[in-house]
Design a protein around this motif. Structure first.
Motif, PDB file in Angstrom:
ATOM      1  N   PRO A 256      -0.733   5.688  -7.450  1.00  0.00           N
ATOM      2  CA  PRO A 256      -2.035   5.748  -6.774  1.00  0.00           C
ATOM      3  C   PRO A 256      -3.156   5.999  -7.771  1.00  0.00           C
ATOM      4  CG  PRO A 256      -0.393   7.098  -5.647  1.00  0.00           C
ATOM      5  CD  PRO A 256       0.203   6.702  -6.961  1.00  0.00           C
TER       6      PRO A 256
ATOM      7  N   CYS B 220       0.854  -1.189   0.000  1.00  0.00           N
ATOM      8  CA  CYS B 220       0.000   0.000   0.000  1.00  0.00           C
ATOM      9  C   CYS B 220       0.885   1.231   0.000  1.00  0.00           C
ATOM     10  CB  CYS B 220      -0.901  -0.013   1.233  1.00  0.00           C
ATOM     11  SG  CYS B 220      -1.988   1.425   1.380  1.00  0.00           S
ATOM     12  N   VAL B 221       0.821   2.040  -1.064  1.00  0.00           N
ATOM     13  CA  VAL B 221       1.614   3.263  -1.147  1.00  0.00           C
ATOM     14  C   VAL B 221       0.717   4.423  -1.572  1.00  0.00           C
ATOM     15  CG1 VAL B 221       3.764   2.060  -1.643  1.00  0.00           C
ATOM     16  CG2 VAL B 221       2.308   2.769  -3.517  1.00  0.00           C
ATOM     17  N   HIS B 222       0.962   5.586  -0.983  1.00  0.00           N
ATOM     18  CA  HIS B 222       0.098   6.744  -1.199  1.00  0.00           C
ATOM     19  C   HIS B 222       0.654   7.721  -2.228  1.00  0.00           C
ATOM     20  CE1 HIS B 222      -2.745   5.948   2.158  1.00  0.00           C
ATOM     21  NE2 HIS B 222      -1.702   5.294   2.650  1.00  0.00           N
ATOM     22  N   GLU B 223       1.917   7.548  -2.632  1.00  0.00           N
ATOM     23  CA  GLU B 223       2.526   8.402  -3.642  1.00  0.00           C
ATOM     24  C   GLU B 223       3.197   7.522  -4.694  1.00  0.00           C
ATOM     25  OE1 GLU B 223       5.270  10.895  -1.602  1.00  0.00           O
ATOM     26  OE2 GLU B 223       3.733  12.146  -0.668  1.00  0.00           O
ATOM     27  N   GLN B 224       3.409   8.095  -5.873  1.00  0.00           N
ATOM     28  CA  GLN B 224       4.094   7.327  -6.914  1.00  0.00           C
ATOM     29  C   GLN B 224       5.405   6.790  -6.363  1.00  0.00           C
ATOM     30  OE1 GLN B 224       4.121   8.745 -11.137  1.00  0.00           O
ATOM     31  NE2 GLN B 224       6.331   8.738 -10.877  1.00  0.00           N
ATOM     32  N   HIS B 225       5.643   5.513  -6.602  1.00  0.00           N
ATOM     33  CA  HIS B 225       6.775   4.858  -5.954  1.00  0.00           C
ATOM     34  C   HIS B 225       7.496   3.963  -6.949  1.00  0.00           C
ATOM     35  CE1 HIS B 225       9.091   2.839  -2.806  1.00  0.00           C
ATOM     36  NE2 HIS B 225       8.717   1.679  -3.320  1.00  0.00           N
TER      37      HIS B 225
ATOM     38  N   GLN C 106      -7.173   7.384  -4.037  1.00  0.00           N
ATOM     39  CA  GLN C 106      -6.976   6.142  -3.304  1.00  0.00           C
ATOM     40  C   GLN C 106      -5.534   5.660  -3.480  1.00  0.00           C
ATOM     41  OE1 GLN C 106      -9.195   4.314  -1.314  1.00  0.00           O
ATOM     42  NE2 GLN C 106     -10.323   6.243  -1.468  1.00  0.00           N
ATOM     43  N   PRO C 107      -4.948   5.085  -2.434  1.00  0.00           N
ATOM     44  CA  PRO C 107      -3.561   4.623  -2.562  1.00  0.00           C
ATOM     45  C   PRO C 107      -3.456   3.437  -3.504  1.00  0.00           C
ATOM     46  CG  PRO C 107      -4.523   3.826  -0.512  1.00  0.00           C
ATOM     47  CD  PRO C 107      -5.525   4.788  -1.103  1.00  0.00           C
TER      48      PRO C 107
ATOM     49  N   GLY D 210      -5.361   1.653  -7.992  1.00  0.00           N
ATOM     50  CA  GLY D 210      -4.248   2.306  -8.665  1.00  0.00           C
ATOM     51  C   GLY D 210      -3.785   1.470  -9.849  1.00  0.00           C
TER      52      GLY D 210
ATOM     53  N   LYS E  20      -2.744  -0.231  -4.127  1.00  0.00           N
ATOM     54  CA  LYS E  20      -2.758  -1.437  -3.308  1.00  0.00           C
ATOM     55  C   LYS E  20      -2.587  -2.655  -4.214  1.00  0.00           C
ATOM     56  CE  LYS E  20      -5.655   0.028   0.613  1.00  0.00           C
ATOM     57  NZ  LYS E  20      -6.879  -0.301   1.402  1.00  0.00           N
TER      58      LYS E  20
END
Length: 268
Positions: free
Chosen positions: A69, A13-18, A74-75, A36, A77
């Motif tokens: 995301p 689960c990440v909330h920003e581009q990763h 929404q993050p 996402g 997932k």
């Protein structure tokens, strides 16, 4: 919740581009994007996996990932189950499966959304926010279910999953020219090319007239320069694309090699 591993399961689960840092899939990885989208880069090119998409990546595959995301905030997932060689060898023994020929098919297989595997992943979603409830016994049951469903989906998965042969000695020059942008240890480059580390280094120097470390840095810097000149990628992002572990090391290496800062090309 950030990435969390329970047994052989990965809840992400990440909330920003990763941009992912792991660039070698050691075990078969069966995954679904829950929200996402995920961009996957392999030596053969890139592709997107949107929300709801499922796929399986074969062991010993080099890849890079970028997680995005959802547009509604929404993050990102995803859920991944890893099928280890030890487990699959045990499965094959218990089920009296015959030895398989060396697998030569695709390393990435997209799974149809209408398959039973979609229902399998739905049964796992309640554990996403409460991964501590996912016990070792549950992991074992779900792993066996995943393998059974894959074998029911397509007979070719017998070869995909149960080929236990080791990497064999391959054309080192072609292999390195294709994969030098992946940031993995030299020992993994050696293993994937079917060599011990000492043999890899000896063969490499004979072919490229250069040490692996020096050649890799040079090729990655040349590719970084090319990307900065031909795209709008920022220097603070380009280092991830070309296999450097951190921006500081990339910046210093770039200036030492070319005699000017990478930002000069980006702003020109």
């Amino acid at each position: 919740m950030a990435d969390q591993i329970q047994e052989n399961m990965l809840f992400s689960c990440v909330h920003e581009q990763h941009f992912g840092t792991e660039q070698l899939v050691v075990n078969h990885a069966l995954s679904i994007v829950i929200s996402g989208r995920m961009e996957i880069f392999t030596p053969e090119g890139s592709r997107f996996f949107e929300e709801g998409k499922m796929g399986i990546m074969r062991k010993n595959t080099l890849l890079k990932t970028r997680k995005h995301p959802a547009l509604d905030g929404q993050p990102f997932k995803s859920f991944t189950i890893f099928l280890t060689e030890d487990y699959l060898q045990q499965f094959a023994l218990q089920n009296s499966l015959p030895a398989q020929e060396r697998f030569t098919g695709n390393h990435l297989y997209e799974i149809p959304e209408e398959s039973f595997i979609s229902g399998f992943f739905q049964s796992l979603l309640p554990y996403f926010d409460k991964p501590d409830f996912f016990t070792s016994k549950m992991a074992a049951l779900k792993t066996e279910e995943a393998v059974e469903l894959l074998l029911r989906l397509d007979q070719s998965f017998y070869g995909f999953l149960f080929d236990f042969s080791k990497p064999f000695k391959i054309d080192l020059e072609a292999f390195m020219q294709k994969n030098y942008l992946f940031n993995i240890p030299l020992v993994e480059f050696a293993r994937l090319s079917g060599r011990s580390l000492s043999t890899f280094k000896r063969d490499f120097t004979k072919i490229f007239q250069e040490s692996p470390e020096r050649w890799l840095k040079q090729q990655r810097l040349l590719e970084a320069k090319n990307l900065l000149q031909s795209t709008n990628i920022r220097p603070s992002d380009v280092y991830l694309h070309v296999g450097f572990e951190n921006f500081s090391h990339f910046s210093n290496s770039f200036k030492n090699y070319f005699g000017f800062n990478a930002s000069r090309l980006f702003n020109s």
